[in-house]
Write a protein that holds these residues in place. Structure first.
Motif, short mmCIF file in Angstrom:
data_model
loop_
_atom_site.label_atom_id
_atom_site.label_comp_id
_atom_site.label_asym_id
_atom_site.label_seq_id
_atom_site.Cartn_x
_atom_site.Cartn_y
_atom_site.Cartn_z
N GLN A 35 0.85 -1.18 0.00
CA GLN A 35 0.00 0.00 0.00
C GLN A 35 0.89 1.23 0.00
N VAL A 36 0.44 2.27 -0.69
CA VAL A 36 1.13 3.55 -0.68
C VAL A 36 0.17 4.57 -0.11
N GLY A 37 0.61 5.32 0.88
CA GLY A 37 -0.30 6.29 1.47
C GLY A 37 0.35 7.06 2.60
N ASP A 38 -0.43 7.97 3.18
CA ASP A 38 0.06 8.89 4.19
C ASP A 38 -0.12 8.26 5.58
N TYR A 39 1.00 8.08 6.28
CA TYR A 39 0.94 7.44 7.61
C TYR A 39 0.29 8.34 8.65
N ARG A 40 0.02 9.60 8.30
CA ARG A 40 -0.67 10.49 9.24
C ARG A 40 -2.19 10.43 9.09
N ASP A 41 -2.63 9.71 8.05
CA ASP A 41 -4.07 9.65 7.77
C ASP A 41 -4.67 8.39 8.41
N LEU A 42 -5.61 8.60 9.31
CA LEU A 42 -6.15 7.49 10.09
C LEU A 42 -6.77 6.42 9.20
N ASP A 43 -7.58 6.83 8.22
CA ASP A 43 -8.25 5.83 7.37
C ASP A 43 -7.24 4.98 6.62
N THR A 44 -6.19 5.63 6.13
CA THR A 44 -5.14 4.90 5.40
C THR A 44 -4.50 3.85 6.29
N MET A 82 -5.61 2.60 9.13
CA MET A 82 -6.57 1.59 9.59
C MET A 82 -6.80 0.53 8.51
N ALA A 83 -6.91 0.98 7.27
CA ALA A 83 -7.10 0.02 6.17
C ALA A 83 -5.91 -0.92 6.07
N PHE A 84 -4.72 -0.35 6.24
CA PHE A 84 -3.50 -1.15 6.18
C PHE A 84 -3.45 -2.16 7.32
N ALA A 85 -3.90 -1.73 8.50
CA ALA A 85 -3.75 -2.56 9.71
C ALA A 85 -4.81 -3.65 9.82
N LYS A 86 -5.84 -3.54 9.01
CA LYS A 86 -7.01 -4.41 9.14
C LYS A 86 -6.63 -5.90 9.12
N ASP A 87 -5.74 -6.30 8.23
CA ASP A 87 -5.48 -7.73 8.02
C ASP A 87 -4.12 -8.20 8.52
N VAL A 88 -3.47 -7.40 9.35
CA VAL A 88 -2.15 -7.82 9.83
C VAL A 88 -2.24 -8.24 11.29
N ASP A 89 -1.26 -9.03 11.73
CA ASP A 89 -1.27 -9.49 13.12
C ASP A 89 -0.64 -8.47 14.06
N VAL A 90 0.28 -7.68 13.53
CA VAL A 90 0.91 -6.65 14.35
C VAL A 90 1.35 -5.51 13.44
N VAL A 91 1.25 -4.30 13.97
CA VAL A 91 1.76 -3.13 13.25
C VAL A 91 3.04 -2.67 13.94
N THR A 92 4.10 -2.49 13.15
CA THR A 92 5.33 -1.89 13.67
C THR A 92 5.82 -0.84 12.68
N PHE A 93 7.04 -0.32 12.89
CA PHE A 93 7.38 0.93 12.24
C PHE A 93 8.80 0.99 11.69
N ASP A 94 8.92 1.74 10.61
CA ASP A 94 10.20 2.10 10.02
C ASP A 94 10.70 3.41 10.63
N HIS A 95 9.83 4.15 11.28
CA HIS A 95 10.17 5.45 11.89
C HIS A 95 9.20 5.71 13.03
N GLU A 96 9.45 6.81 13.77
CA GLU A 96 8.63 7.07 14.97
C GLU A 96 7.62 8.20 14.77
N HIS A 97 7.27 8.51 13.53
CA HIS A 97 6.50 9.73 13.27
C HIS A 97 4.99 9.54 13.16
N VAL A 98 4.48 8.34 13.35
CA VAL A 98 3.03 8.16 13.25
C VAL A 98 2.36 8.90 14.42
N PRO A 99 1.39 9.78 14.10
CA PRO A 99 0.78 10.61 15.16
C PRO A 99 0.09 9.78 16.24
#
Lengths: 391, 391
Positions: free
Chosen positions: A46-55, A57-74
């Protein structure tokens, strides 16, 4: 449970270097990248803005865990994920400290971590007072937004912070530490509590950019040392005290009077741990995946007495980095090259090289030689915008 | 030249394990897979039949070099690629020997390689004659089509080959070698001639399937030995004599009277070299990519005195292999796991585990323990169709 799916927010080189580890373990990795053609494009779903909640949330819907390449997610995005039942590792709690330098200093002080002298200041007068008490010089930092070279300034008078006080209620001021060298203690912690610690490394900056990492830090090789024990204790108490999960890098100053003071934290794999891909039984990228999935952690011991990692800064301007393979590989056949799939730009980290072995001088020389073949660096060309954006 | 593009025909675990090496080096890897959901699906850019010329030509159009996950691409397809100017590594010439066991024996004999006694036989009477001259027993092999457990048979009379003589003009017959153990010499060669050799390994079969690899082979560790020198000489003369490029595995018997005899060849990364991912400075997958692109080869030296690789055969039937992570990783935190992204089936190789270290007994015990946690093997369940299909 079937094959675990790890979702990584951010498509930089840290996400990229998680891909091999995920593939070998048989973990599915999906990346939410900022743009097409990211470093981690091979796993970008997926390509999208990590500051956008809908984006997100859609990405996180089907994963077991969310982690990060950086610390900037609001924080609001992080907290919405948690409220929706998503496993977020590290969680919003610890990430808040990585996002706000003032809160980080306050919390570390509460935990009893050794820190440079610091204060929260609200106006030029308070800043001047701190400077006067610390030999006429200090480091001034904005609590947030400290990226792209902004947000850090050496100051010698309260007035030098005047413009920032217009935008921030409080600023962080710290003493300018008289240090012998900089160290980084890399550590991993899984949600159920297990902790594993790599040998403490020395990091060498060049023009404000991490350039070289020596692991273990000279003087601590060949067995337990007081310095290594103190570094480990500090990192463990921070990982546990803040509730960090995944990999945590604790950057420290070793002062001229032999104390360790905590400088910065990174709650993710970190440049100071890139040597672990080739130099440790468990790389920081494999360990991060194991940790965020709450799996047993791997053995972080070193494979060779010495490992030296040198960043490739800049890289060839008019050609691909692969055009340098012939000359670099023929001169240093044991060098392990890691490229980040980025276009070259002065001062930009486009890859790194690691050499391991028994003789530190030789390992250092050979790692530098290999990196030199790949780098086109003219330090006067380094853009400030690159200095803090790619730790 | 820009970023080099390597096209791999075949989407099995060998192609899969090239992906991390390609990613780190910054080489683009594209896979022509047999079907959706292959082991190498992450890099699969096309799905199609490797026996179909148009399919392979379309795949090869935009890559810098074509290489292989297996040796089954037909000669007419290979030769059409070469005629169209495609770099094919290894080329049709050496692959012909990998595809025809009779031609391979003939050519190796011309090169002076030490071989088991062998003959080309055209009828049961000639076969009987060979058997009579070799203690009443022999190994009969079809020159081609020796896959999926077909094409190899122990025979004690000429009549036992009668059915195969109906389909083949000639068959290969070999003495049943009285061997102490089996060895594999892994070697890499680039088109411009450079050769690099890994330490010779011992391979241990179980029910006809490679089960365990010990590197270096016990008895040759700790320095040069006559056995290692002979193995290296044999592999070098074969690689050069046949003009092999990329990785070549030479499987050998060490006889009870201490001779080395060449058994089989594999012109690609091979199960006997999987230990190099974790146990050598340059893995066979990285080396293969460097070699087929005619880049300088990496240092193949071992990182630890001993490495033991154990295949995961079968794997959990009703659950994902990842369901075993908790127990396996907590017991053997230093084990390096490599999964192949395949569904479990009795006797099928679904992954492998490598442990390295200083004490061979301990390393062996710990590698076996880790593999055991992942395997669900009942040797009576092994299907013959798995025995030769996944070397």
């Amino acid at each position: 449970m079937g094959v675990p799916i790890v979702g990584v927010v951010g498509g930089g080189q840290l996400a990229r270097m998680m891909i091999p580890a995920a593939l070998e373990l048989g973990i599915e990795i999906r990346v939410l990248a900022e743009a097409e053609g990211s470093s981690a494009r091979l796993a970008a779903t997926q390509v999208g803005d990590y500051r956008d909640l809908d984006t997100v949330m859609a990405f996180a819907k089907d994963v077991d865990v969310v982690t990060f390449d950086h610390e900037h997610v609001p924080q609001d995005v992080l907290q919405a994920l948690v409220a929706a039942g998503v496993s977020v590792q590290p969680g919003p709690g610890p990430l808040e400290f990585a996002q706000d330098k003032l809160r980080m200093r306050q919390r570390l002080a509460e935990l009893g971590a050794p820190l440079p002298a610091w204060a929260a200041v609200s106006n030029p007068a308070e800043l001047q007072e701190f400077i006067d008490a610390h030999h006429g010089v200090a480091i001034l930092k904005t609590p947030r937004g400290g990226y792209d070279g902004h947000g850090v300034r050496v100051v010698r008078s309260g007035e030098e912070g005047a413009d920032w006080f217009q935008n921030f209620e409080q600023l962080l001021v710290e003493e300018l530490v008289d240090f012998r060298r900089e160290l980084a203690q890399l550590i991993a912690r899984r949600p159920s509590g297990e902790i594993r610690v790599w040998p403490v490394a020395e990091t060498v900056q060049r023009d404000g950019v991490c350039n070289e990492v020596i692991a273990p830090a000279p003087g601590v090789a060949g067995g337990p040392s007081r310095l290594a024990e103190v570094a480990t204790d500090i990192a463990e108490s921070i990982a546990e005290g803040l509730g960090v999960t995944g990999v945590l890098a604790v950057e420290m100053f070793e002062t001229t009077d032999s104390r360790l003071l905590v400088n910065e934290l990174a709650m993710r794999p970190h440049n100071s741990g890139h040597w672990t891909i080739d130099g440790s039984r468990t790389s920081q990228f494999e360990q991060h995946l194991r940790a965020v999935l709450d799996l047993p952690l791997g053995d972080p011991s070193a494979l060779d007495p010495h490992a030296v990692m040198v960043n490739i800064l800049g890289g060839p301007q008019q050609e691909a980095i692969t055009d340098r393979f012939e000359v670099a590989m023929s001169h240093v056949p044991e060098a392990k090259l890691h490229t980040y799939g980025k276009s070259a730009r002065p001062g930009r980290k486009v890859g790194h090289v690691t050499v391991t072995g028994h003789d530190l001088d030789e390992v250092t020389y050979r790692a530098r030689t290999a990196a030199e073949f790949f780098s086109d660096i003219d330090s006067s060309d380094i853009e400030s915008s690159d200095i803090e954006s790619e730790a």
